[in-house]
Design a protein around this motif. Structure first.
Motif, PDB file in Angstrom:
ATOM      1  N   THR A   1      -1.824  56.932   2.647  1.00  0.00           N
ATOM      2  CA  THR A   1      -1.608  57.945   3.688  1.00  0.00           C
ATOM      3  C   THR A   1      -1.989  59.343   3.207  1.00  0.00           C
ATOM      4  O   THR A   1      -2.578  60.128   3.941  1.00  0.00           O
ATOM      5  N   VAL A   2      -1.642  59.635   1.961  1.00  0.00           N
ATOM      6  CA  VAL A   2      -1.927  60.971   1.449  1.00  0.00           C
ATOM      7  C   VAL A   2      -3.297  61.053   0.784  1.00  0.00           C
ATOM      8  O   VAL A   2      -3.651  62.065   0.185  1.00  0.00           O
TER       9      VAL A   2
ATOM     10  N   ILE B   1       7.669  57.622  -6.279  1.00  0.00           N
ATOM     11  CA  ILE B   1       7.814  57.431  -4.828  1.00  0.00           C
ATOM     12  C   ILE B   1       8.897  56.389  -4.543  1.00  0.00           C
ATOM     13  O   ILE B   1       9.707  56.545  -3.631  1.00  0.00           O
TER      14      ILE B   1
ATOM     15  N   LEU C   1       2.024  54.603   1.470  1.00  0.00           N
ATOM     16  CA  LEU C   1       2.202  56.051   1.329  1.00  0.00           C
ATOM     17  C   LEU C   1       1.069  56.662   0.516  1.00  0.00           C
ATOM     18  O   LEU C   1       0.560  57.729   0.839  1.00  0.00           O
TER      19      LEU C   1
ATOM     20  N   ARG D   1      -0.385  65.967  -3.450  1.00  0.00           N
ATOM     21  CA  ARG D   1      -0.404  64.801  -2.552  1.00  0.00           C
ATOM     22  C   ARG D   1       0.703  63.819  -2.916  1.00  0.00           C
ATOM     23  O   ARG D   1       1.341  63.218  -2.044  1.00  0.00           O
TER      24      ARG D   1
ATOM     25  N   ALA E   1       3.713  62.473  -0.645  1.00  0.00           N
ATOM     26  CA  ALA E   1       4.026  61.050  -0.461  1.00  0.00           C
ATOM     27  C   ALA E   1       5.499  60.791  -0.746  1.00  0.00           C
ATOM     28  O   ALA E   1       6.166  60.050  -0.021  1.00  0.00           O
TER      29      ALA E   1
END
Lengths: 325, 314
Positions: free
Chosen positions: B131-132, B105, B128, B153, B157
């Motif tokens: 978030t996922v 990421i 992040l 996922r 991200a």
């Protein structure tokens, strides 16, 4: 009339981290001329169950830990290998998921189909090949004579799957095991292949064990449905009952997570949400005490966390749950 | 948001030209999801990649936010790439097995010089990951430690890291189990609402496409067959190919009556596509004109377009 029955089958695999029981006490019957759907997510043991009927589980690391598979009065698990070879590809045959990897790239497809025919029917190669061409015609391959001289890479995915079907049906089996036969194909081709399989079933009167995770395909083709979760059968009934009155929360969740009927709902541009089953399939090396579905289940209660429910029958409908729908 | 005009992508080999995408035009409005469906080999993934300039289109125009990005240099393209991201189909092949999730990421942030300070970058990566819907400790793990759904996922991200406005979702759920598919589809919808994202959702699963899309484009052999609002298109398909495609979808209801339009044969080769309407070799309503003249994409009502001679005369 029962063609094949799986009785309390358990299969274990030795791994670096311990023994995994991939299939645990699974029982079901495949009636003559009927289609049984075996449904579940990856890793639930459905393919292992299918392979074990063909006795294709590699041992080791695999190990038949218990149970029996009856086919026409004999227990397949006790059959000596030469006897099993006579059945395999002849009376019992299988269609694999990946038509690319299950065909031999260095032989023509005619040769590959003829091989099975010559082996089981004691024919010479020439008449074996003739029969192979006839089979290709039967599964709807245009100009079968030319196609028989082709190598697998020269054919499209749908064509290759037809070749697999032709090969599986070449000796007119009375039990066909189809492991995700249409998963790799487009819907239009899938419809053609499923229709072909059902049509051939009617003509030949064979039984089919259809392994799939596509509930749409199950609804359209199966008579009986067996739902598996983490190596166990969790629900079993005829197709109408499974879709109209599912009892086990896993079956209910599975049905609900498919986007709705094409005719109604949806198309809202992202407003509606799908129902999901939260969490993941449990690790078979580290199963929870009690029901295997408890961590993902909205109906779990204290008893679920202590003792695993038995597969209980209500009429012909079997389910493994303390708090059914 | 995004407009493509007469986009063509031909792949040239020694002997053949593969017309993967052969003159496609459409637009995508901000905040909507355009579903792109069709059989394998119809050019839908190629089209998605052309839009991101991962392939150099043979001809045509790609406009993103009123800017023609068709011929921008790599250098000029880079700041725009920040706004255009992609989620790939195969969650196993699209993550580098030798990098931790944090690095995977973080790489995107590094390339675009975002969150330069080490501490803020770590915070952004953590944000992040949550978030996922992954656990915070995932940051130091490797892809093989995750299941297919979790990997997808991670892919999401990574795409979100640079705060894009437009994401091409190239079959994001077709490799996943049914119950996990639903989780990912819901996640994509939640993110779209929260972050005001625009999606081009490429898939061959017509049920999922219908569920998530505002509008749907149907592709056949490099061309658009039909485009329109998803509800109308599913309830009243116009193009014979759309009709056949929809009728082939198995319905998870054993009592549902079946009326299947059978398509014979397979999708022809894009190396040597049929003349006229490319669908005429499989079309149940074929007319003499179909093999001669290619039907243009014509408006049908307010917001639908269809490329078929059945509708061009009236």
């Amino acid at each position: 009339m029962t063609n094949c029955s799986v009785d309390n089958l358990s299969i274990e695999f030795a791994t670096d981290k311990g023994t995994v029981r991939a299939v645990d006490g699974v029982s079901f019957e495949i009636p003559k001329g009927k289609t049984v759907g075996l449904v579940g997510e990856s890793g639930c043991g459905k393919s292992v169950t299918a392979l074990s009927i063909m006795r294709l589980i590699p041992t080791p690391p695999g190990h038949y830990a218990g149970g029996q598979i009856h086919y026409q009065g004999q227990n397949l698990l006790e059959l000596p290998e030469p006897e099993m070879r006579k059945l395999r590809g002849n009376r019992i045959s299988m269609i694999f998921q990946e038509p690319m990897t299950s065909l031999n790239p260095v032989f023509t497809i005619g040769n590959q189909i003829a091989e099975a025919i010559c082996l089981h029917e004691k024919l010479n190669y020439k008449s074996g090949l003739e029969k192979a061409i006839h089979m290709l015609e039967l599964v709807g391959i245009p100009s079968p004579k030319d196609r028989a001289a082709c190598y697998p890479h020269q054919l499209s995915g749908g064509m290759r799957q037809r070749v697999m079907i032709a090969m599986a049906l070449a000796c007119k089996p009375d039990l066909l095991i189809a492991d995700e036969p249409t998963t790799a194909l487009d819907v239009t081709i899938q419809a053609q292949i499923m229709e072909l399989m059902l049509q051939l079933q009617q003509e030949m009167g064979m039984s089919i064990l259809l392994i799939t995770h596509d509930l749409g395909v199950v609804a359209e083709t199966c008579d009986q449905v067996v739902v598996m979760y983490a190596g166990r059968v969790v629900e079993q009934a005829d197709v109408q009952t499974i879709f109209k009155h599912p009892k086990h929360p896993y079956t209910v969740g599975l049905l609900a997570s498919v986007p709705g009927n094409l005719d109604k709902g949806g198309g809202s541009g992202g407003q509606a949400r799908l129902q999901t089953i939260p969490g993941l399939v449990p690790n078979l090396l580290n199963l929870p005490q009690g029901c295997r579905f408890q961590d993902r289940c909205s109906r779990a209660t204290d008893p679920c966390r202590q003792i695993e429910p038995e597969l209980t029958p209500v009429g012909s409908h079997l389910f493994r749950c303390y708090n059914p729908y | 948001m995004l407009t493509i005009t007469d986009l063509k992508m031909h792949f040239q080999s020694k002997a053949h030209t593969v017309r993967a995408v052969d003159g496609v035009s459409f637009h995508i409005n901000a905040g909507e999801t355009l579903g792109l469906v069709g059989e394998s080999g119809c050019g839908k993934s190629t089209l998605g990649r052309c839009i991101l300039r991962l392939y150099e289109p043979t001809s045509g125009k790609i406009g993103f936010q009123n800017q023609d990005i068709t011929h921008l240099s790599m250098h000029a393209m880079r700041p725009i790439r920040r706004h255009l991201q992609i989620i790939f189909q195969d969650p196993y092949a699209s993550l580098n097995p030798r990098m931790t999730i944090g690095n995977i990421i973080g790489e995107a942030l590094q390339i675009h010089n975002l969150f330069i300070e080490k501490k803020t970058r770590q915070e952004r990566i953590q944000e992040l990951i949550s978030t996922v819907g992954l656990r915070p400790e995932s940051i130091s793990r490797y892809p093989h430690e995750f299941s297919g759904g979790q990997r997808q996922r991670i892919g999401i991200a990574r795409a979100l890291a640079v705060q894009p406005q437009f994401i091409v979702c190239d079959e994001p759920v077709s490799a996943l189990d049914v119950s996990i598919q639903a989780q990912i589809v819901n996640l994509l919808q939640d993110l779209q609402e929260r972050l005001k994202l625009t999606y081009l959702f490429i898939a061959h699963d017509l049920m999922i496409v219908k569920h998530i899309s505002t509008r749907i484009a149907v592709m056949y052999l490099g061309n658009l067959a039909e485009i329109g609002p998803s509800k109308e298109l599913y309830e009243d398909p116009k193009h014979p190919y759309t009709k056949a495609l929809l009728s082939a979808v198995p319905i998870p209801d054993p009592t549902h009556p079946r009326s299947r339009i059978k398509l014979t044969g397979e999708i022809p080769s894009p190396i040597n596509p049929p003349s006229g309407c490319k669908f005429h070799t499989r079309c149940p309503y074929v007319m003499p004109v179909c093999s001669q003249i290619e039907p243009p994409l014509t408006a049908l009502g307010k917001n639908r377009q269809v490329a078929c001679h059945l509708y061009s005369s009236g």
